[in-house]
Design a protein around this motif. Structure first.
Motif, PDB file in Angstrom:
ATOM      1  N   ASP A 164       0.796  -1.236   0.000  1.00 12.16           N
ATOM      2  CA  ASP A 164       0.000   0.000   0.000  1.00 12.16           C
ATOM      3  C   ASP A 164       0.826   1.283   0.000  1.00 12.16           C
ATOM      4  OD1 ASP A 164      -2.175  -1.570   0.013  1.00 12.16           O
ATOM      5  OD2 ASP A 164      -2.593  -1.405   2.152  1.00 12.16           O
ATOM      6  N   THR A 165       2.142   1.192   0.200  1.00 15.76           N
ATOM      7  CA  THR A 165       2.912   2.441   0.270  1.00 15.76           C
ATOM      8  C   THR A 165       2.915   3.170  -1.077  1.00 15.76           C
ATOM      9  OG1 THR A 165       5.066   3.412   0.714  1.00 15.76           O
ATOM     10  CG2 THR A 165       5.079   1.215  -0.252  1.00 15.76           C
ATOM     11  N   PRO A 166       2.789   4.503  -1.049  1.00 14.57           N
ATOM     12  CA  PRO A 166       2.896   5.248  -2.303  1.00 14.57           C
ATOM     13  C   PRO A 166       4.344   5.383  -2.781  1.00 14.57           C
ATOM     14  CG  PRO A 166       2.200   6.690  -0.488  1.00 14.57           C
ATOM     15  CD  PRO A 166       2.449   5.350   0.102  1.00 14.57           C
ATOM     16  N   ALA A 167       5.297   5.010  -1.937  1.00 12.78           N
ATOM     17  CA  ALA A 167       6.714   5.209  -2.297  1.00 12.78           C
ATOM     18  C   ALA A 167       7.082   4.369  -3.520  1.00 12.78           C
ATOM     19  CB  ALA A 167       7.594   4.824  -1.116  1.00 12.78           C
ATOM     20  N   THR A 168       8.034   4.893  -4.281  1.00 13.52           N
ATOM     21  CA  THR A 168       8.459   4.185  -5.492  1.00 13.52           C
ATOM     22  C   THR A 168       9.450   3.074  -5.161  1.00 13.52           C
ATOM     23  OG1 THR A 168       8.326   6.372  -6.486  1.00 13.52           O
ATOM     24  CG2 THR A 168       9.244   4.636  -7.850  1.00 13.52           C
ATOM     25  N   PHE A 169      10.253   3.292  -4.106  1.00 12.69           N
ATOM     26  CA  PHE A 169      11.237   2.289  -3.701  1.00 12.69           C
ATOM     27  C   PHE A 169      11.103   1.997  -2.213  1.00 12.69           C
ATOM     28  CE2 PHE A 169      13.077   4.197  -7.477  1.00 12.69           C
ATOM     29  CZ  PHE A 169      13.384   3.057  -8.212  1.00 12.69           C
ATOM     30  N   ALA A 170      11.642   0.849  -1.826  1.00 15.18           N
ATOM     31  CA  ALA A 170      11.663   0.518  -0.398  1.00 15.18           C
ATOM     32  C   ALA A 170      13.060   0.038  -0.028  1.00 15.18           C
ATOM     33  CB  ALA A 170      10.651  -0.570  -0.094  1.00 15.18           C
ATOM     34  N   ILE A 171      13.448   0.340   1.212  1.00 15.79           N
ATOM     35  CA  ILE A 171      14.658  -0.264   1.779  1.00 15.79           C
ATOM     36  C   ILE A 171      14.197  -1.031   3.008  1.00 15.79           C
ATOM     37  CG2 ILE A 171      16.870   0.147   2.912  1.00 15.79           C
ATOM     38  CD1 ILE A 171      17.167   2.673   1.307  1.00 15.79           C
ATOM     39  N   PRO A 209       9.046  13.161   0.913  1.00 13.48           N
ATOM     40  CA  PRO A 209       8.082  12.070   1.129  1.00 13.48           C
ATOM     41  C   PRO A 209       7.719  11.313  -0.144  1.00 13.48           C
ATOM     42  CG  PRO A 209       6.956  14.183   1.115  1.00 13.48           C
ATOM     43  CD  PRO A 209       8.427  14.483   0.959  1.00 13.48           C
ATOM     44  N   GLY A 210       7.270  10.089   0.065  1.00  7.53           N
ATOM     45  CA  GLY A 210       6.686   9.317  -1.033  1.00  7.53           C
ATOM     46  C   GLY A 210       7.688   8.800  -2.043  1.00  7.53           C
ATOM     47  N   ILE A 211       8.967   8.812  -1.699  1.00  5.15           N
ATOM     48  CA  ILE A 211       9.967   8.362  -2.670  1.00  5.15           C
ATOM     49  C   ILE A 211      10.545   7.003  -2.254  1.00  5.15           C
ATOM     50  CG2 ILE A 211      12.206   8.921  -3.720  1.00  5.15           C
ATOM     51  CD1 ILE A 211      11.317  11.936  -3.228  1.00  5.15           C
ATOM     52  N   VAL A 212      11.016   6.952  -0.998  1.00  6.69           N
ATOM     53  CA  VAL A 212      11.582   5.694  -0.487  1.00  6.69           C
ATOM     54  C   VAL A 212      10.899   5.380   0.848  1.00  6.69           C
ATOM     55  CG1 VAL A 212      13.687   4.495   0.224  1.00  6.69           C
ATOM     56  CG2 VAL A 212      13.835   6.308  -1.483  1.00  6.69           C
ATOM     57  N   LEU A 213      10.407   4.169   0.987  1.00 12.34           N
ATOM     58  CA  LEU A 213       9.892   3.723   2.290  1.00 12.34           C
ATOM     59  C   LEU A 213      11.033   2.999   2.995  1.00 12.34           C
ATOM     60  CD1 LEU A 213       7.528   3.019   4.317  1.00 12.34           C
ATOM     61  CD2 LEU A 213       7.422   0.840   3.109  1.00 12.34           C
ATOM     62  N   MET A 214      11.362   3.440   4.202  1.00 11.16           N
ATOM     63  CA  MET A 214      12.438   2.767   4.943  1.00 11.16           C
ATOM     64  C   MET A 214      11.828   1.959   6.088  1.00 11.16           C
ATOM     65  SD  MET A 214      15.644   5.327   4.653  1.00 11.16           S
ATOM     66  CE  MET A 214      16.632   4.244   5.616  1.00 11.16           C
ATOM     67  N   ALA A 215      12.128   0.671   6.105  1.00 11.41           N
ATOM     68  CA  ALA A 215      11.493  -0.224   7.073  1.00 11.41           C
ATOM     69  C   ALA A 215      12.538  -1.160   7.664  1.00 11.41           C
ATOM     70  CB  ALA A 215      10.414  -1.030   6.371  1.00 11.41           C
ATOM     71  N   LEU A 275      20.698  -5.151   4.323  1.00 12.43           N
ATOM     72  CA  LEU A 275      19.761  -4.163   3.747  1.00 12.43           C
ATOM     73  C   LEU A 275      19.404  -4.526   2.308  1.00 12.43           C
ATOM     74  CD1 LEU A 275      20.809  -2.522   6.193  1.00 12.43           C
ATOM     75  CD2 LEU A 275      20.914  -0.531   4.713  1.00 12.43           C
ATOM     76  N   PHE A 276      18.127  -4.396   1.990  1.00 11.59           N
ATOM     77  CA  PHE A 276      17.660  -4.661   0.625  1.00 11.59           C
ATOM     78  C   PHE A 276      16.992  -3.429   0.044  1.00 11.59           C
ATOM     79  CE2 PHE A 276      17.808  -8.776   2.627  1.00 11.59           C
ATOM     80  CZ  PHE A 276      18.318  -9.608   1.646  1.00 11.59           C
ATOM     81  N   TRP A 277      17.078  -3.326  -1.276  1.00 12.91           N
ATOM     82  CA  TRP A 277      16.499  -2.204  -2.019  1.00 12.91           C
ATOM     83  C   TRP A 277      15.661  -2.759  -3.163  1.00 12.91           C
ATOM     84  CZ3 TRP A 277      16.463   3.167  -2.702  1.00 12.91           C
ATOM     85  CH2 TRP A 277      16.230   3.644  -3.999  1.00 12.91           C
ATOM     86  N   GLY A 278      14.525  -2.156  -3.424  1.00 11.76           N
ATOM     87  CA  GLY A 278      13.746  -2.584  -4.593  1.00 11.76           C
ATOM     88  C   GLY A 278      12.395  -1.902  -4.629  1.00 11.76           C
ATOM     89  N   PRO A 279      11.655  -2.109  -5.704  1.00 10.36           N
ATOM     90  CA  PRO A 279      10.280  -1.585  -5.741  1.00 10.36           C
ATOM     91  C   PRO A 279       9.468  -2.292  -4.651  1.00 10.36           C
ATOM     92  CG  PRO A 279      10.991  -2.392  -7.900  1.00 10.36           C
ATOM     93  CD  PRO A 279      12.009  -2.848  -6.927  1.00 10.36           C
TER      94      PRO A 279
END
Ligand code: FAD
Length: 489
Positions: free
Chosen positions: A38-45, A78-84, A108-112
């Motif tokens: 559900d996140t609007p972010a384009t990428f997640a870490i 905001p809304g670019i990278v979700l960091m979790a 750490l992982f990175w991806g859509p």
């Protein structure tokens, strides 16, 4: 918490919290997929760590420094990278950590974000869109790594609305794709304002019902369509009519506790409608985008209903006095009913341009404009050159444009229709209690009774539609499990 949920907004903004909550979002097996979906972010870490690991504890302030830039309502970008993060030392996460073949902490992982949903990572997998971040050992290194991926130049000291790398390139039509999240934000805020300011009265009730009908049928976000349908079906219970309205003004309103676009909205920030200053753009921009995106989704037969519904909604519920008066004047000057959606789409576009034209001078003289988003006659040539037949520049700096209306209409339907919804992730939005089919049926049943007649008749029909909708919904529910109570804030 899902990222940006109300509880996060409250926690982060509350100054009397003794322990400052983290910016990075804690995920576990129960919320991992839903938050990333559900996140609007384009990428997640996603950081996989163990709470007992000393290196992880030392790494946390570094990770948090970067997460401050991207997460939560006070995010600088905001809304670019979700960091979790996921705690692999917590037993319930065993399977989740196995899915990502965690070989060391922190990893750490990175991806859509969508690639993380139900996904995983294996060391030998070459084509995976999920990548291990190999150089994120300090906040500076991690941000450099991110900057390389995004082609950005974010800095750890960036402050909100300063050093802003706003996407102010008006010629990029793709930017509207981010606006679907602003439309959700604006919808939720509009309803919050209605309840907070106790604007539901016996004389405004029908107008709200009509607007909800429009949202059920044509809101570009499925989350909001679903929430609006739930409000509509339970409207009498959530918002008692006539004599019981007294109770509402005493603050006992149930409807005010209903989250119309789901539990994660409002997120507390704007994406497409973000101004370069704190007090510009935002809600009123989101509201315009909502209105345009509704207008391009209606059928010919609904155009007069949509017109009166939107006019009445702005008149009754838009709390900016000057705006409502001015808009109402434009509504009142329409001398014959709309019988095509094209005419209505173009009317709304032209009305918006009249507001732009008026504000262009006003804002410039008062210095209240947003320097990155000055008012313009819209769309500019960069967005739609074929919309222009000619453009005569006047001495006072303004211009008179001769428009190619067919091209404008085609541009608007594409821009606020397909492009706006292109990024939107709606898979899995509908939970077990309501199936896609039921919502589509609801939409169909709403459409069926919305016919192009005068405003008074439309209001009467709105009530009929509501009754029919409620009946239909209830008959649908009989064969299902008992319905969950609406989620309260
Ligand atoms: C119904 C309504 C009436 C308003 N009336 C007033 C008023 O009387 N006085 C006042 O001070 N403020 C008024 N406002 C607020 C004002 O119009 C702007 O929303 C606000 O100043 C923020 O401007 P913005 O730069 O974000 O662009 P907005 O004008 O909010 O536009 C949002 C986006 O819509 C797109 N857009 C711009 N023009 C058009 C168009 N013609 N057709 C389709 N899309 C377009 C652009 O991408 C733009 O970025 C009104 C808002 C609404 C919703």
């Amino acid at each position: 918490f899902p990222s940006g949920s109300r509880s996060i907004l409250r926690d982060i903004s509350s100054s009397d919290n003794v322990v400052k909550p983290d910016y990075a979002v804690d995920l576990n097996i129960t919320n991992f997929d839903s938050v990333l979906r559900d996140t609007p972010a384009t990428f997640a870490i996603v950081e996989f760590f163990a709470h007992w690991c000393p290196a992880c504890r030392n790494y946390k302030p570094h990770y948090e420094k970067v997460a401050r830039l991207f997460n939560g309502p006070d995010a600088v970008h905001p809304g670019i990278v979700l960091m979790a993060r996921v705690d692999c030392a917590s037993k319930i996460n065993n399977k989740l950590c196995d899915r990502f073949s965690i070989s060391h902490y922190p990893m750490l992982f990175w991806g859509p974000p969508s690639k993380f949903v139900a996904g995983g990572w294996e060391p030998k997998e070459e084509k995976s869109e999920i990548r291990v971040i190999d150089d994120g050992r300090t906040a500076e290194h991690l941000l450099n790594w991110i900057n390389k991926q995004l082609g950005s130049s974010y800095h750890l000291d960036d402050q909100k609305f300063e050093n802003e790398h706003l996407p102010s390139n008006v010629s990029d039509p793709g930017q509207i794709a981010r606006a679907v999240y602003d439309v959700e934000e604006a919808t939720t805020i509009a309803f919050d304002i209605i309840f907070e300011h106790k604007m539901i009265k016996s004389e405004t009730r029908a107008s709200l019902i009509k607007f909800l009908q429009l949202l059920v049928a044509h809101h570009p976000s499925k989350r909001c369509r679903k929430g609006s349908a739930e409000v509509l079906v339970s409207f009498d219970d959530l918002c008692p009519p006539n004599e019981k309205l007294e109770a509402l003004s005493n603050g006992k309103d149930m409807l005010g506790n209903f989250q119309i676009c789901g539990k994660d909205v409002p997120r507390g920030y704007w994406m497409f409608c973000r101004g370069s200053k704190n007090d510009t753009r935002g809600f009123s921009c989101g509201l315009w985008v909502l209105l345009h995106s509704l207008s391009v989704r209606i059928e010919d037969g609904e155009s007069q209903f949509a017109f009166t519904t939107i006019c009445d909604f702005i008149h009754n519920f838009f709390i900016c006095e000057e705006c409502r008066q001015h808009f109402y004047k434009m509504c009142s000057s329409v001398d014959r009913p709309f019988d095509s959606s094209r005419d209505f789409v173009l009317w709304l576009w032209s009305a918006h341009n009249k507001v732009n034209e008026r504000l262009m001078k006003e804002e410039a003289s008062l210095g209240t404009d947003d320097p990155k988003f000055p008012k313009i006659i819209w769309p500019p040539r960069q967005l739609c050159s074929s919309c222009y037949l000619s453009d005569d520049q006047r001495d006072d700096g303004t211009s008179r444009v001769a428009w190619n209306k067919d091209e404008v209409y085609s541009f608007l339907t594409n821009y606020y229709g397909k492009t706006l919804a292109s990024l939107y992730k709606e898979k899995g939005v509908l939970l077990s209690e309501v199936t896609d089919g039921a919502i589509e049926d609801l939409v169909a049943s709403t459409n069926a009774v919305v016919v192009p007649v005068g405003a008074a008749l439309a209001i009467a029909l709105a009530s009929c539609a509501f009754g029919a909708l409620a009946c239909y919904w209830r008959s649908q529910q009989k064969s299902r499990k008992p319905r969950r109570k609406p989620e309260l804030r």
